[in-house]
Design a protein around this motif. Sequence first.
Motif, PDB file in Angstrom:
ATOM      1  N   ALA A 170       0.817  -1.214   0.000  1.00 44.94           N
ATOM      2  CA  ALA A 170       0.000   0.000   0.000  1.00 44.94           C
ATOM      3  C   ALA A 170       0.850   1.265   0.000  1.00 44.94           C
ATOM      4  O   ALA A 170       0.323   2.357   0.150  1.00 44.94           O
ATOM      5  N   HIS A 171       2.156   1.116  -0.149  1.00 44.74           N
ATOM      6  CA  HIS A 171       3.061   2.279  -0.255  1.00 44.74           C
ATOM      7  C   HIS A 171       3.430   2.447  -1.724  1.00 44.74           C
ATOM      8  O   HIS A 171       4.204   1.671  -2.278  1.00 44.74           O
ATOM      9  N   THR A 172       2.830   3.436  -2.384  1.00 38.43           N
ATOM     10  CA  THR A 172       3.081   3.689  -3.798  1.00 38.43           C
ATOM     11  C   THR A 172       3.767   5.040  -3.963  1.00 38.43           C
ATOM     12  O   THR A 172       3.221   6.065  -3.570  1.00 38.43           O
ATOM     13  N   ARG A 173       4.976   5.018  -4.526  1.00 39.57           N
ATOM     14  CA  ARG A 173       5.699   6.246  -4.832  1.00 39.57           C
ATOM     15  C   ARG A 173       5.566   6.525  -6.327  1.00 39.57           C
ATOM     16  O   ARG A 173       5.989   5.719  -7.159  1.00 39.57           O
ATOM     17  N   GLU A 174       4.979   7.665  -6.660  1.00 43.06           N
ATOM     18  CA  GLU A 174       4.844   8.040  -8.070  1.00 43.06           C
ATOM     19  C   GLU A 174       6.209   8.135  -8.744  1.00 43.06           C
ATOM     20  O   GLU A 174       6.357   7.811  -9.934  1.00 43.06           O
ATOM     21  N   ASP A 175       7.215   8.587  -7.979  1.00 44.20           N
ATOM     22  CA  ASP A 175       8.543   8.765  -8.546  1.00 44.20           C
ATOM     23  C   ASP A 175       9.372   7.484  -8.530  1.00 44.20           C
ATOM     24  O   ASP A 175      10.448   7.437  -9.125  1.00 44.20           O
ATOM     25  N   TYR A 176       8.907   6.444  -7.855  1.00 45.17           N
ATOM     26  CA  TYR A 176       9.563   5.127  -7.849  1.00 45.17           C
ATOM     27  C   TYR A 176       8.466   4.062  -7.965  1.00 45.17           C
ATOM     28  O   TYR A 176       8.103   3.420  -6.972  1.00 45.17           O
ATOM     29  N   PRO A 177       7.915   3.850  -9.167  1.00 47.94           N
ATOM     30  CA  PRO A 177       6.696   3.044  -9.312  1.00 47.94           C
ATOM     31  C   PRO A 177       6.885   1.534  -9.159  1.00 47.94           C
ATOM     32  O   PRO A 177       5.896   0.814  -9.001  1.00 47.94           O
ATOM     33  N   ASP A 178       8.124   1.049  -9.181  1.00 55.43           N
ATOM     34  CA  ASP A 178       8.351  -0.397  -9.143  1.00 55.43           C
ATOM     35  C   ASP A 178       8.855  -0.843  -7.774  1.00 55.43           C
ATOM     36  O   ASP A 178       9.495  -0.076  -7.052  1.00 55.43           O
ATOM     37  N   ALA A 179       8.573  -2.117  -7.441  1.00 53.74           N
ATOM     38  CA  ALA A 179       9.136  -2.708  -6.232  1.00 53.74           C
ATOM     39  C   ALA A 179      10.604  -3.026  -6.474  1.00 53.74           C
ATOM     40  O   ALA A 179      10.976  -3.521  -7.542  1.00 53.74           O
ATOM     41  N   SER A 180      11.440  -2.741  -5.489  1.00 54.97           N
ATOM     42  CA  SER A 180      12.881  -2.935  -5.619  1.00 54.97           C
ATOM     43  C   SER A 180      13.316  -4.188  -4.857  1.00 54.97           C
ATOM     44  O   SER A 180      13.025  -4.312  -3.664  1.00 54.97           O
ATOM     45  N   PRO A 181      14.032  -5.108  -5.520  1.00 51.24           N
ATOM     46  CA  PRO A 181      14.540  -6.287  -4.800  1.00 51.24           C
ATOM     47  C   PRO A 181      15.441  -5.904  -3.626  1.00 51.24           C
ATOM     48  O   PRO A 181      15.422  -6.567  -2.582  1.00 51.24           O
ATOM     49  N   GLU A 182      16.218  -4.823  -3.777  1.00 52.88           N
ATOM     50  CA  GLU A 182      17.111  -4.411  -2.692  1.00 52.88           C
ATOM     51  C   GLU A 182      16.327  -3.883  -1.499  1.00 52.88           C
ATOM     52  O   GLU A 182      16.647  -4.179  -0.341  1.00 52.88           O
ATOM     53  N   TRP A 183      15.272  -3.086  -1.776  1.00 53.29           N
ATOM     54  CA  TRP A 183      14.452  -2.579  -0.674  1.00 53.29           C
ATOM     55  C   TRP A 183      13.678  -3.705   0.002  1.00 53.29           C
ATOM     56  O   TRP A 183      13.293  -3.591   1.169  1.00 53.29           O
ATOM     57  N   GLY A 184      13.449  -4.784  -0.715  1.00 53.31           N
ATOM     58  CA  GLY A 184      12.774  -5.929  -0.113  1.00 53.31           C
ATOM     59  C   GLY A 184      13.615  -6.651   0.915  1.00 53.31           C
ATOM     60  O   GLY A 184      13.116  -7.530   1.625  1.00 53.31           O
ATOM     61  N   LYS A 185      14.882  -6.271   1.035  1.00 53.28           N
ATOM     62  CA  LYS A 185      15.782  -6.936   1.977  1.00 53.28           C
ATOM     63  C   LYS A 185      15.938  -6.173   3.290  1.00 53.28           C
ATOM     64  O   LYS A 185      16.705  -6.586   4.149  1.00 53.28           O
ATOM     65  N   VAL A 186      15.242  -5.036   3.431  1.00 55.46           N
ATOM     66  CA  VAL A 186      15.422  -4.234   4.640  1.00 55.46           C
ATOM     67  C   VAL A 186      14.080  -3.806   5.232  1.00 55.46           C
ATOM     68  O   VAL A 186      13.090  -3.649   4.516  1.00 55.46           O
ATOM     69  N   ASN A 187      14.066  -3.659   6.540  1.00 59.19           N
ATOM     70  CA  ASN A 187      12.994  -2.979   7.256  1.00 59.19           C
ATOM     71  C   ASN A 187      13.483  -1.585   7.627  1.00 59.19           C
ATOM     72  O   ASN A 187      14.689  -1.343   7.738  1.00 59.19           O
ATOM     73  N   LEU A 188      12.541  -0.679   7.818  1.00 60.20           N
ATOM     74  CA  LEU A 188      12.877   0.644   8.327  1.00 60.20           C
ATOM     75  C   LEU A 188      12.457   0.724   9.789  1.00 60.20           C
ATOM     76  O   LEU A 188      11.306   0.457  10.128  1.00 60.20           O
ATOM     77  N   ILE A 189      13.400   1.081  10.637  1.00 60.43           N
ATOM     78  CA  ILE A 189      13.161   1.182  12.072  1.00 60.43           C
ATOM     79  C   ILE A 189      13.119   2.661  12.443  1.00 60.43           C
ATOM     80  O   ILE A 189      14.068   3.406  12.176  1.00 60.43           O
ATOM     81  N   VAL A 190      12.024   3.101  13.049  1.00 62.68           N
ATOM     82  CA  VAL A 190      11.847   4.504  13.427  1.00 62.68           C
ATOM     83  C   VAL A 190      12.068   4.634  14.932  1.00 62.68           C
ATOM     84  O   VAL A 190      11.503   3.881  15.724  1.00 62.68           O
ATOM     85  N   ARG A 191      12.905   5.605  15.313  1.00 60.04           N
ATOM     86  CA  ARG A 191      13.221   5.808  16.730  1.00 60.04           C
ATOM     87  C   ARG A 191      13.101   7.282  17.106  1.00 60.04           C
ATOM     88  O   ARG A 191      13.363   8.163  16.301  1.00 60.04           O
ATOM     89  N   GLN A 192      12.708   7.507  18.356  1.00 66.06           N
ATOM     90  CA  GLN A 192      12.803   8.843  18.934  1.00 66.06           C
ATOM     91  C   GLN A 192      14.245   9.052  19.380  1.00 66.06           C
ATOM     92  O   GLN A 192      14.814   8.212  20.073  1.00 66.06           O
ATOM     93  N   ALA A 193      14.845  10.158  18.968  1.00 60.91           N
ATOM     94  CA  ALA A 193      16.215  10.475  19.362  1.00 60.91           C
ATOM     95  C   ALA A 193      16.261  11.907  19.882  1.00 60.91           C
ATOM     96  O   ALA A 193      15.273  12.638  19.805  1.00 60.91           O
ATOM     97  N   ALA A 194      17.420  12.307  20.415  1.00 59.46           N
ATOM     98  CA  ALA A 194      17.552  13.643  20.980  1.00 59.46           C
ATOM     99  C   ALA A 194      17.243  14.718  19.948  1.00 59.46           C
ATOM    100  O   ALA A 194      16.672  15.754  20.252  1.00 59.46           O
TER     101      ALA A 194
END
Length: 218
Positions: A170-194
């Motif tokens: 459900a994440h569609t980027r108009e400027d990057y319309p295709d799924a990337s095999p490399e991005w399929g290998k990572v999760n994004l971790i969001v953290r609160q920092a200073a």
Amino acid sequence: GVRVGAETQESTLPGLFAAGEVGGGLHGANRLGGNSLSDLLVFGKRAGEFAAARAREMPDWPPIDDAQIDRVARESLAPLERDQGPNPYALHQELQLLMQRNVGIVRSEADLKEALEKLADLRRRAGDVKAAGNIQFNPGWHLALDLANMLDISEAVVRAALVRQESRGAHTREDYPDASPEWGKVNLIVRQAAGGIEVHRQSLPPLPDDLAAILKEN
């Protein structure tokens, strides 16, 4: 840093457990309500069982910082005590419209960067929000308190969407319309920092052969 059914590895709140979709991520990048219900039931049960087991093993309650409690109490009462300030309902409506317009299922770099700028302005104004009425059941006050969390979550979504330069689920980027095999290998971790909310990449372990075969078929 979350382990399913166990304490968060990097938690600043000892004894905090994750449940639901945040604890599992079983169904990937979609927004189907039925899937989230099964996540809630399965991982909620696991989190509850492990939280109960940990509670039975604890020799003492974790220490409570009285100064921190006083600070939170002051911050919570501030919207009621101010003489004037922005209306929490008006800011909430602005936030809703911004996220719907700029951060819907279809995103672009320009829209996401604009959203970050407007979120910073909303966060600044939300720091001076005024709630009418008193401490008894008061939806306006509750919303004033919720706004900080809503802004954190909104910024986390925007920053992660900006970093992920591909389209997936459900994440569609108009400027990057295709799924990337490399991005399929990572999760994004969001953290609160200073310095604010930060996004980090975390490599995923390779899929087992049987699951990889199923994905290839579909």
